[in-house]
Scaffold this motif. Structure first.
Motif, PDB file in Angstrom:
ATOM      1  N   LEU A  96       0.740  -1.357   0.175  1.00 58.16           N
ATOM      2  CA  LEU A  96       0.016   0.048   0.124  1.00 58.16           C
ATOM      3  C   LEU A  96       1.144   1.173   0.064  1.00 58.16           C
ATOM      4  CD1 LEU A  96      -2.476   1.526  -0.014  1.00 58.16           C
ATOM      5  CD2 LEU A  96      -2.514   1.230   2.558  1.00 58.16           C
ATOM      6  N   ALA A  97       2.054   1.098   0.913  1.00 56.77           N
ATOM      7  CA  ALA A  97       2.777   2.327   1.039  1.00 56.77           C
ATOM      8  C   ALA A  97       3.498   2.868  -0.446  1.00 56.77           C
ATOM      9  CB  ALA A  97       3.897   2.227   1.915  1.00 56.77           C
ATOM     10  N   LEU A  98       3.944   1.507  -1.157  1.00 54.12           N
ATOM     11  CA  LEU A  98       4.367   1.921  -2.377  1.00 54.12           C
ATOM     12  C   LEU A  98       3.512   2.342  -3.537  1.00 54.12           C
ATOM     13  CD1 LEU A  98       6.425  -1.504  -2.349  1.00 54.12           C
ATOM     14  CD2 LEU A  98       7.546   0.799  -2.415  1.00 54.12           C
ATOM     15  N   ALA A  99       2.340   1.809  -3.286  1.00 49.43           N
ATOM     16  CA  ALA A  99       1.254   2.133  -4.353  1.00 49.43           C
ATOM     17  C   ALA A  99       1.057   3.572  -4.212  1.00 49.43           C
ATOM     18  CB  ALA A  99       0.019   1.399  -4.228  1.00 49.43           C
ATOM     19  N   ARG A 142      -3.475  -7.543  13.135  1.00 48.30           N
ATOM     20  CA  ARG A 142      -2.403  -6.546  12.274  1.00 48.30           C
ATOM     21  C   ARG A 142      -2.077  -7.242  10.722  1.00 48.30           C
ATOM     22  NH1 ARG A 142       3.011  -4.217  14.731  1.00 48.30           N
ATOM     23  NH2 ARG A 142       2.647  -3.291  12.394  1.00 48.30           N
ATOM     24  N   GLY A 143      -1.411  -6.780  10.033  1.00 45.94           N
ATOM     25  CA  GLY A 143      -1.044  -7.218   8.854  1.00 45.94           C
ATOM     26  C   GLY A 143      -1.277  -6.224   7.537  1.00 45.94           C
ATOM     27  N   ASN A 144      -0.705  -6.644   6.449  1.00 47.09           N
ATOM     28  CA  ASN A 144      -1.069  -5.787   5.172  1.00 47.09           C
ATOM     29  C   ASN A 144      -2.455  -6.164   4.546  1.00 47.09           C
ATOM     30  OD1 ASN A 144      -1.012  -7.886   3.618  1.00 47.09           O
ATOM     31  ND2 ASN A 144       1.194  -7.586   3.479  1.00 47.09           N
ATOM     32  N   ILE A 145      -3.197  -5.400   3.728  1.00 47.31           N
ATOM     33  CA  ILE A 145      -4.347  -5.432   3.508  1.00 47.31           C
ATOM     34  C   ILE A 145      -4.700  -6.878   2.777  1.00 47.31           C
ATOM     35  CG2 ILE A 145      -6.013  -4.795   1.735  1.00 47.31           C
ATOM     36  CD1 ILE A 145      -5.139  -1.876   2.291  1.00 47.31           C
ATOM     37  N   ASP A 146      -3.806  -7.323   2.160  1.00 50.64           N
ATOM     38  CA  ASP A 146      -3.735  -8.725   1.483  1.00 50.64           C
ATOM     39  C   ASP A 146      -3.928  -9.699   2.568  1.00 50.64           C
ATOM     40  OD1 ASP A 146      -3.969  -8.141  -1.087  1.00 50.64           O
ATOM     41  OD2 ASP A 146      -1.942  -8.101  -1.477  1.00 50.64           O
ATOM     42  N   THR A 147      -2.852  -9.326   3.546  1.00 49.55           N
ATOM     43  CA  THR A 147      -2.976 -10.598   4.704  1.00 49.55           C
ATOM     44  C   THR A 147      -4.291 -10.541   5.310  1.00 49.55           C
ATOM     45  OG1 THR A 147      -0.622 -10.438   5.065  1.00 49.55           O
ATOM     46  CG2 THR A 147      -2.026 -11.251   6.717  1.00 49.55           C
ATOM     47  N   ARG A 148      -4.854  -9.355   5.645  1.00 51.63           N
ATOM     48  CA  ARG A 148      -6.208  -9.305   6.407  1.00 51.63           C
ATOM     49  C   ARG A 148      -7.162  -9.708   5.555  1.00 51.63           C
ATOM     50  NH1 ARG A 148      -6.013  -3.085   8.871  1.00 51.63           N
ATOM     51  NH2 ARG A 148      -4.244  -2.959   7.199  1.00 51.63           N
ATOM     52  N   VAL A 155     -13.376  -8.373   8.313  1.00 52.61           N
ATOM     53  CA  VAL A 155     -12.383  -7.395   8.662  1.00 52.61           C
ATOM     54  C   VAL A 155     -12.826  -6.056   8.215  1.00 52.61           C
ATOM     55  CG1 VAL A 155     -10.520  -8.833   8.566  1.00 52.61           C
ATOM     56  CG2 VAL A 155     -11.047  -7.548   6.509  1.00 52.61           C
ATOM     57  N   ILE A 156     -12.411  -4.854   8.880  1.00 52.10           N
ATOM     58  CA  ILE A 156     -12.814  -3.605   8.699  1.00 52.10           C
ATOM     59  C   ILE A 156     -11.459  -2.580   8.214  1.00 52.10           C
ATOM     60  CG2 ILE A 156     -13.636  -1.246   9.506  1.00 52.10           C
ATOM     61  CD1 ILE A 156     -15.345  -3.088  11.410  1.00 52.10           C
ATOM     62  N   LEU A 157     -11.476  -2.122   7.010  1.00 54.01           N
ATOM     63  CA  LEU A 157     -10.371  -1.527   6.421  1.00 54.01           C
ATOM     64  C   LEU A 157     -10.732  -0.017   6.064  1.00 54.01           C
ATOM     65  CD1 LEU A 157      -9.332  -4.774   4.207  1.00 54.01           C
ATOM     66  CD2 LEU A 157      -8.369  -3.841   6.364  1.00 54.01           C
ATOM     67  N   ALA A 158      -9.618   0.658   5.592  1.00 55.85           N
ATOM     68  CA  ALA A 158      -9.806   1.993   5.219  1.00 55.85           C
ATOM     69  C   ALA A 158     -10.265   1.835   3.670  1.00 55.85           C
ATOM     70  CB  ALA A 158      -8.530   2.735   5.472  1.00 55.85           C
ATOM     71  N   ALA A 159     -11.078   2.486   3.188  1.00 57.63           N
ATOM     72  CA  ALA A 159     -11.682   2.207   1.664  1.00 57.63           C
ATOM     73  C   ALA A 159     -10.407   2.944   0.882  1.00 57.63           C
ATOM     74  CB  ALA A 159     -12.880   3.391   1.424  1.00 57.63           C
ATOM     75  N   ALA A 160      -9.713   3.844   1.165  1.00 54.70           N
ATOM     76  CA  ALA A 160      -8.676   4.440   0.378  1.00 54.70           C
ATOM     77  C   ALA A 160      -7.594   3.446   0.056  1.00 54.70           C
ATOM     78  CB  ALA A 160      -8.150   5.577   1.052  1.00 54.70           C
ATOM     79  N   ARG A 206      -6.803   1.963  -3.581  1.00 54.15           N
ATOM     80  CA  ARG A 206      -5.609   2.135  -4.153  1.00 54.15           C
ATOM     81  C   ARG A 206      -4.640   0.660  -4.513  1.00 54.15           C
ATOM     82  NH1 ARG A 206      -4.442   6.621   0.472  1.00 54.15           N
ATOM     83  NH2 ARG A 206      -5.274   8.539  -0.794  1.00 54.15           N
ATOM     84  N   LEU A 207      -5.068  -0.290  -3.822  1.00 61.71           N
ATOM     85  CA  LEU A 207      -4.534  -1.807  -4.327  1.00 61.71           C
ATOM     86  C   LEU A 207      -5.236  -2.281  -5.209  1.00 61.71           C
ATOM     87  CD1 LEU A 207      -3.135  -2.983  -0.692  1.00 61.71           C
ATOM     88  CD2 LEU A 207      -1.647  -1.991  -2.795  1.00 61.71           C
ATOM     89  N   GLY A 208      -6.466  -1.626  -5.586  1.00 65.67           N
ATOM     90  CA  GLY A 208      -7.225  -2.294  -6.655  1.00 65.67           C
ATOM     91  C   GLY A 208      -7.972  -3.655  -6.187  1.00 65.67           C
TER      92      GLY A 208
END
Length: 318
Positions: free
Chosen positions: A14-17, A147-153, A165-170, A174-176
């Motif tokens: 996510l940070a890289l994207a 914890r974990g990155n979006i793909d992991t969660r 899981v609950i995540l930030a929409a942005a 951004r990760l498609g």
């Protein structure tokens, strides 16, 4: 002159994207090239709960030290993860237009928050999200040290480790990964973290005055991608957090927007167990939409909102 902007970023997908997105826009506006420089932070390597490490600011320190040390020219932050206190020697030079500020649910079988069965396991490590979940659905089992990155969660839903899981929409967008979303929460029902969905580009405070052609081009580019309405909205939201002396991981939710000549701000402070909450809403009439007037209105409306929250006992909740 140097013609490449070195953009510091964390190494997560996510940070890289989002850093590449911001860097590309900045380089285009500045008429320069860019390269991403990955910086490993303590928050990336530790497995401890974020709140126990002092909140999301653990992701910023190493990036900022790399910037101060001249290893990079600019760093990109998720603004919701950035402490509100100024960092000596650095300044936020641009806040690009905000992405979706909402939270989303990723659940098995297309379920929504309302249709999750009693006892369903929902993963989130955010105290604010935990409090909102417990307030709205106290019958759910909240997996708090999550914890974990979006793909992991998202993968933990697919594997059956949790039901949702609950995540930030942005971040999801951004990760498609938008196809994985089963519900997007309305901000009016489920407000989110101060600054959520916005990015911040930080530079050395003395960079604008060093007189080089590179710095002039960089400053020109930063000015072009700065979005005045976004900067004002997140300023109001983050001023609430600062005024309450609450950290990035505190159970505080804010929503600010500019509409029809006014700046509106709503803030809610939750008890950690979701049993109580205090909300305050205020608005300011804008004299103009100039950057200076927008920021003045943001500071003023945040001050009034903080005063009402504190008078109502917000300190005892957060």
């Amino acid at each position: 002159m140097a013609d490449t902007i070195r953009v510091g970023t964390r190494g997560s997908a996510l940070a890289l994207a989002q850093s590449e997105q911001a860097a590309r826009a900045l380089a285009r506006a500045a008429g320069l090239e860019f390269e991403l420089v990955t910086v490993t932070t303590h928050g990336d390597t530790s497995k401890a709960n974020l709140a126990s490490m002092g909140g999301m600011g653990v992701f910023a320190t190493e990036l900022r030290e790399a910037l101060l040390g001249g290893e990079v020219d600019v760093i990109v932050h998720s603004l919701k993860d950035l402490p509100t206190a100024a960092y000596p020697g650095l300044t936020i030079a641009a806040t690009p237009k905000r992405a979706d500020a909402r939270d989303v649910l990723v659940a098995r079988d297309g379920l929504t928050l309302e249709t999750l069965p009693e006892g369903a396991r929902v993963g989130t490590g955010s105290p604010r999200r935990i409090a909102e979940l417990k307030a709205l659905r106290p019958d759910l089992a909240v997996e708090e040290n999550f914890r974990g990155n979006i793909d992991t969660r998202i993968g933990k839903v697919s594997s059956g480790e949790v039901d949702a899981v609950i995540l930030a929409a942005a971040g999801v967008d951004r990760l498609g990964k938008a196809d994985a979303v089963t519900e997007r929460f309305a901000l009016s029902d489920w407000p989110t973290a101060p600054g959520q969905g916005a990015l911040a580009l930080e530079v050395r405070a003395d960079q604008a005055s060093d007189g080089t052609a590179f710095s002039r081009a960089l400053q020109k580019g930063l000015a072009k991608i700065d979005h005045a309405t976004t900067r004002a909205a997140v300023r109001a939201e983050r001023d609430v957090l600062a005024g309450l002396e609450a950290g990035c991981a505190a159970p505080v939710a804010t929503t600010a927007m500019v509409d029809d000549g006014m700046l509106f701000l709503t803030a809610t402070v939750y008890a950690l167990d979701g049993s109580r909450s205090i909300t305050a809403s205020h608005a300011a009439v804008l004299d103009s939409t100039s950057a200076a007037d927008l920021l003045t209105a943001a500071a003023e409306v945040a001050q009034r909102t903080v005063a009402e929250l504190l008078d109502a006992g917000a300190k005892e909740l957060a």
